[in-house]
Design an enzyme around this catalytic site. Sequence first.
Site, PDB file in Angstrom:
ATOM      1  N   GLY A  13      -7.533  36.040  62.072  1.00  0.00           N
ATOM      2  CA  GLY A  13      -7.492  34.603  62.311  1.00  0.00           C
ATOM      3  C   GLY A  13      -8.835  34.050  62.729  1.00  0.00           C
ATOM      4  O   GLY A  13      -9.275  32.996  62.240  1.00  0.00           O
ATOM      5  N   ASN A  99       1.481  39.099  56.721  1.00  0.00           N
ATOM      6  CA  ASN A  99       2.203  39.936  55.762  1.00  0.00           C
ATOM      7  C   ASN A  99       3.703  39.805  55.967  1.00  0.00           C
ATOM      8  O   ASN A  99       4.406  40.784  56.224  1.00  0.00           O
ATOM      9  CB  ASN A  99       1.781  41.407  55.905  1.00  0.00           C
ATOM     10  CG  ASN A  99       0.606  41.748  55.010  1.00  0.00           C
ATOM     11  OD1 ASN A  99       0.384  41.128  53.984  1.00  0.00           O
ATOM     12  ND2 ASN A  99      -0.153  42.751  55.412  1.00  0.00           N
ATOM     13  N   SER A 125      -5.773  39.078  51.373  1.00  0.00           N
ATOM     14  CA  SER A 125      -6.259  40.447  51.234  1.00  0.00           C
ATOM     15  C   SER A 125      -7.772  40.486  51.343  1.00  0.00           C
ATOM     16  O   SER A 125      -8.461  39.567  50.920  1.00  0.00           O
ATOM     17  CB  SER A 125      -5.831  41.046  49.890  1.00  0.00           C
ATOM     18  OG  SER A 125      -6.295  42.378  49.764  1.00  0.00           O
ATOM     19  N   GLY A 127      -9.166  42.381  54.306  1.00  0.00           N
ATOM     20  CA  GLY A 127      -9.522  42.894  55.623  1.00  0.00           C
ATOM     21  C   GLY A 127     -10.384  41.931  56.408  1.00  0.00           C
ATOM     22  O   GLY A 127     -10.588  40.774  56.020  1.00  0.00           O
ATOM     23  N   LYS A 180       1.662  39.260  47.159  1.00  0.00           N
ATOM     24  CA  LYS A 180       0.884  40.077  48.098  1.00  0.00           C
ATOM     25  C   LYS A 180       1.581  41.415  48.359  1.00  0.00           C
ATOM     26  O   LYS A 180       0.932  42.455  48.473  1.00  0.00           O
ATOM     27  CB  LYS A 180       0.703  39.318  49.423  1.00  0.00           C
ATOM     28  CG  LYS A 180      -0.014  40.121  50.526  1.00  0.00           C
ATOM     29  CD  LYS A 180      -1.367  40.661  50.070  1.00  0.00           C
ATOM     30  CE  LYS A 180      -2.267  41.080  51.226  1.00  0.00           C
ATOM     31  NZ  LYS A 180      -1.698  42.044  52.141  1.00  0.00           N
ATOM     32  N   HIS A 183       0.873  43.488  45.406  1.00  0.00           N
ATOM     33  CA  HIS A 183      -0.541  43.879  45.547  1.00  0.00           C
ATOM     34  C   HIS A 183      -0.658  45.118  46.422  1.00  0.00           C
ATOM     35  O   HIS A 183      -1.354  46.087  46.093  1.00  0.00           O
ATOM     36  CB  HIS A 183      -1.329  42.711  46.157  1.00  0.00           C
ATOM     37  CG  HIS A 183      -2.683  43.074  46.699  1.00  0.00           C
ATOM     38  ND1 HIS A 183      -2.853  43.757  47.897  1.00  0.00           N
ATOM     39  CD2 HIS A 183      -3.945  42.843  46.234  1.00  0.00           C
ATOM     40  CE1 HIS A 183      -4.131  43.942  48.129  1.00  0.00           C
ATOM     41  NE2 HIS A 183      -4.819  43.395  47.137  1.00  0.00           N
ATOM     42  N   ASN A 184       0.036  45.113  47.560  1.00  0.00           N
ATOM     43  CA  ASN A 184      -0.046  46.245  48.483  1.00  0.00           C
ATOM     44  C   ASN A 184       0.594  47.500  47.894  1.00  0.00           C
ATOM     45  O   ASN A 184       0.134  48.613  48.142  1.00  0.00           O
ATOM     46  CB  ASN A 184       0.611  45.885  49.812  1.00  0.00           C
ATOM     47  CG  ASN A 184      -0.241  44.940  50.631  1.00  0.00           C
ATOM     48  OD1 ASN A 184      -1.148  44.295  50.111  1.00  0.00           O
ATOM     49  ND2 ASN A 184       0.041  44.835  51.915  1.00  0.00           N
ATOM     50  N   GLU A 187      -1.884  48.881  45.656  1.00  0.00           N
ATOM     51  CA  GLU A 187      -2.899  49.488  46.519  1.00  0.00           C
ATOM     52  C   GLU A 187      -2.486  50.904  46.926  1.00  0.00           C
ATOM     53  O   GLU A 187      -3.295  51.839  46.871  1.00  0.00           O
ATOM     54  CB  GLU A 187      -3.100  48.609  47.752  1.00  0.00           C
ATOM     55  CG  GLU A 187      -4.125  49.086  48.749  1.00  0.00           C
ATOM     56  CD  GLU A 187      -4.181  48.154  49.952  1.00  0.00           C
ATOM     57  OE1 GLU A 187      -4.030  48.649  51.082  1.00  0.00           O
ATOM     58  OE2 GLU A 187      -4.350  46.931  49.759  1.00  0.00           O
ATOM     59  N   ARG A 437      28.612  60.299  32.511  1.00  0.00           N
ATOM     60  CA  ARG A 437      29.257  59.256  33.321  1.00  0.00           C
ATOM     61  C   ARG A 437      30.631  58.880  32.756  1.00  0.00           C
ATOM     62  O   ARG A 437      31.587  58.643  33.493  1.00  0.00           O
ATOM     63  CB  ARG A 437      28.360  58.007  33.393  1.00  0.00           C
ATOM     64  CG  ARG A 437      27.053  58.215  34.141  1.00  0.00           C
ATOM     65  CD  ARG A 437      26.213  56.935  34.203  1.00  0.00           C
ATOM     66  NE  ARG A 437      26.783  55.984  35.170  1.00  0.00           N
ATOM     67  CZ  ARG A 437      27.274  54.804  34.856  1.00  0.00           C
ATOM     68  NH1 ARG A 437      27.323  54.420  33.574  1.00  0.00           N
ATOM     69  NH2 ARG A 437      27.759  53.997  35.787  1.00  0.00           N
TER      70      ARG A 437
END
Length: 462
Positions: A13, A99, A125, A127, A180, A183-184, A187, A437
């Site tokens: 922040g 997040n 994103s 950091g 996001k 995205h993670n 990652e 099945r």
Amino acid sequence: MQEFGVIGLSVMGKNLALNIHSKGYSVAGFSIDKPEVDALAKYADDKLKPTYTWEEFVNSLEKPRKILIMIRAGKPVDLTLEKLTKLLEPGDIVIDGGNSNFHDTRRRFHELEKFGLHFIGMGVSGGEEGALHGPALMPGGDEAAFEKVRPILEAIAAKTPEGRPCVSYIGPEASGHYVKMVHNGIEYGIMQLFSEAYDMLRKACGLSNDEMSALFDKWNHEDLQCYLAEITAEVLKKDDDLTSDKVIDHILNEASYKGTGNWTLEDAIVLGAPISVIAEAVLARFMSKATTRAGKEISVDQSKISSDLPELIASALYLGQAVCYAQGFMQLKMAAKAYDWTLRYPGIAQNWEAGCIIRSKTLKDIEDAFEGNPEINNLFEAPFFAKMMQNRLPDLRRVVSVAAENGIPTPTLSAALNYLESIFNPSLPANLIQGQRDYFGAHTYFRNDREGVFHTEWYDEK
């Protein structure tokens, strides 16, 4: 009056507030943690205002107020929104840059609508360095509200090599936080791919940390160019202050996680999205904490290893990275259909081209692929990626084979191979599963030679 406000002044922040300030905008900052406000106060001037109460913060902002929340996800966000709804006015804009789980964002979006407040769930994103110098931003929610904050977000966002800001409107409701989350997940997948490449280079090829560092640095200037290649080279060459070794050799062999990879996998299961590489990456982190201490070190006869293995690994890693992206975008397509969102896939790729952890040269190719055909369901249907698969699939097969022969686990490289061998295979053995099945549960099946739903009496009742 300040043009923008930030609530939550820990590292992210605070750095975002300083970034906004550095671009010429006036900003107010607030935190319930007084020392955080004191830390921001060191930079105070007529365009950077630290505030110590909710009322002072809200009253310092020009209308319509534009507020970014950068606090821990979960209950703290709900408590903050509950406080703000008592102080804000219809037309004000609130952005959650944490997040947050997308289910929470969907709920909050509709709850704030009742107060006449505009809500934006925005993935961030990059950091702490990205927050200060240029993050990748993924805003979703109220598009009219986004247009009002767009100039500020474009000013602080990272820029692509062509100079375009890595921020654009993602889509409605909770889509920004969903993107996001995916995205993670991507990652997780790419990081695990890199760790497997590192494992093969040290065990099968016998390379030193410095040699591996030089190799990753070389790859970072070729097709595999990406942020994770860049930092892998840096991590491997870092000397340890406490010993004569490299730091990497003294890092405990356990990988931590905060949950967004798990969320990606959880919703993929709900959607039926086959994100096998990302799933194996999540499980690999679990495995690192569950590995038994009774195991023995793997010993590889390096004299039997081909000298071209390092370059084969680079090729396999490049293709595996593309599979991660392909699986992530497939999940986004399935989520858009399930949640009635219209997502802008070229924009998503552009948003990731700089500033974020998964930034890479390949993302421009992804952007171009979706610009060429927005309707593709699988990235490898696009000509560029179809050719990549054709050229590099033999290399991936060889790398996985060498790893298996020498007892080196490659869960994500193997998953990437199996995904590509399966996704375009019209003769998978799923027919046997459906027969089983129907046998034990009368679940019925479809036929490949005629229309309709069928059931077979597989055995005689006695």
